[in-house]
Write a protein that holds these residues in place. Structure first.
Motif, short mmCIF file in Angstrom:
data_model
loop_
_atom_site.label_atom_id
_atom_site.label_comp_id
_atom_site.label_asym_id
_atom_site.label_seq_id
_atom_site.Cartn_x
_atom_site.Cartn_y
_atom_site.Cartn_z
N HIS A 106 1.39 62.39 48.42
CA HIS A 106 0.34 62.35 49.42
C HIS A 106 -0.66 63.52 49.22
N ALA A 107 -0.44 64.20 48.51
CA ALA A 107 -1.30 65.51 48.10
C ALA A 107 -2.11 64.97 46.87
N LYS A 108 -3.43 65.26 46.66
CA LYS A 108 -4.33 64.71 45.92
C LYS A 108 -3.83 65.43 44.30
N ASP A 109 -3.46 66.54 44.35
CA ASP A 109 -3.21 67.17 43.34
C ASP A 109 -1.89 67.71 43.07
N PRO A 110 -0.97 66.93 42.92
CA PRO A 110 0.61 67.50 43.07
C PRO A 110 0.88 68.43 41.84
N PHE A 111 1.49 69.61 42.31
CA PHE A 111 1.40 70.73 41.27
C PHE A 111 2.44 70.41 40.18
N TRP A 112 3.37 69.69 40.39
CA TRP A 112 4.37 69.21 39.32
C TRP A 112 3.85 67.83 38.78
N GLY A 113 2.71 67.34 39.03
CA GLY A 113 2.45 66.18 38.32
C GLY A 113 2.84 64.95 39.27
N LEU A 114 2.73 63.68 38.89
CA LEU A 114 3.16 62.60 39.85
C LEU A 114 4.67 62.34 39.23
N PRO A 115 5.70 61.89 39.83
CA PRO A 115 6.96 61.78 39.82
C PRO A 115 7.11 61.24 38.55
N THR A 116 8.45 61.65 37.85
CA THR A 116 8.65 60.99 36.54
C THR A 116 10.34 60.87 36.62
N SER A 117 11.04 61.15 37.51
CA SER A 117 12.28 60.86 37.86
C SER A 117 12.45 59.49 37.98
N ALA A 118 13.66 58.93 37.63
CA ALA A 118 14.26 57.57 37.65
C ALA A 118 14.46 57.17 39.15
#
Length: 285
Positions: free
Chosen positions: A24-36
């Protein structure tokens, strides 16, 4: 960009549906989710620095009670096994913070592998409860080998999440089953200590399966069907609190029992915020 990262979409742990809004944030600090897996709570809804704010904040008490427990171990010169239990709980808390805070593949691995390793300390305590000296000198090596084998399988298989749930669940049930045998020693005891032990056991034994069945399962089963309702309820965060109280009570229960076995004079006391702990008389054993 956002579209490019859409190639990998984490799924909810029940139906395996891909996440609709990755951030929901334009620029997520940790990047877009990569978890399964991705949980019900919307991602980066409150701040760009934390993926799931409530699931992250609710992991902090685990770290706090862990530090408190380690201090009690030091103060009362408890056995190394109890240091490992409290440290394990703290590492699980840190793993949970990293998983829910970042929703990265690394964060998820840290969370789930720490749960497996910490559960080994809890298994050791209950299997070696009854005698002053260890009766199974091979047990730590078997647990270590299991943890390493589990980690290798976990890190090399892309579809390991369901197997993790089953393996971890089986370990929790083993701990409860063995702890029940200790509980039976206090079942008929009319003393204050007996009442404490019975209470601690039932909170510990009911907490983990109860939290799983009442909060974890309903949220993951029903969130895809009623997302607005379940995003409001924050069941996974409540699950974190319940699964902090449950192992906390277990370690206090086993600490008192070890004092009885080792003939160390001890009593239950209520500490900060009414949290029970075991006060051991006369310092070192």
């Amino acid at each position: 960009s956002m579209a490019a990262a859409g190639a990998h979409r984490p799924v909810d742990p029940f139906y395996g549906r891909p996440t609709e809004v990755l951030s929901h944030a334009k620029d997520p600090f940790w990047g877009l989710p990569t978890s399964a897996v991705d949980w019900c709570e919307p991602n980066y809804a409150h701040t760009r620095y934390v993926a799931e704010l409530f699931n992250t904040l609710s992991s902090v008490p685990m770290v706090v009670v862990s530090l408190h427990g380690l201090w009690l171990c030091h103060r009362y010169k408890l056995e190394p096994r109890f240091y490992l239990c409290w440290a394990g709980l703290g590492v699980v808390g840190l793993g949970s913070l990293s998983f829910h805070g970042t929703l990265t593949h690394f964060g998820q691995a840290l969370d789930e592998l720490s749960m497996i390793v910490a559960s080994m300390a809890f298994v050791y305590v209950v299997l070696e409860a009854g005698h002053p000296e260890a009766r199974h000198p091979w047990l730590p090596f078997v647990e270590g080998a299991y943890s390493v084998a589990f980690a290798i399988a976990y890190l090399t298989s892309p579809f390991f999440f369901p197997f993790f749930i089953v393996a971890y669940g089986a370990t929790v049930l083993l701990i409860i089953h063995q702890a029940y045998r200790v509980y039976l020693l206090y079942q008929k005891e009319g003393t204050i200590a007996g009442k404490w032990q019975r209470t601690l056991f039932w909170i510990a034994a009911a907490g983990y399966p109860g939290g799983f069945l009442l909060f974890w399962v309903p949220e993951n089963a029903l969130c895809p069907l009623y997302p607005e309702l379940f995003r409001m309820l924050n069941f996974h965060a409540i699950f974190h609190i319940v699964t902090t109280i449950s192992p906390y009570c277990y370690v206090v229960f086993m600490t008192y029992h070890r004092c009885v076995v080792l003939r160390r004079r001890a009593e239950h006391r209520s500490g900060i915020a009414g949290m029970p702990y075991v006060h051991v008389m006369g310092g070192a054993p």
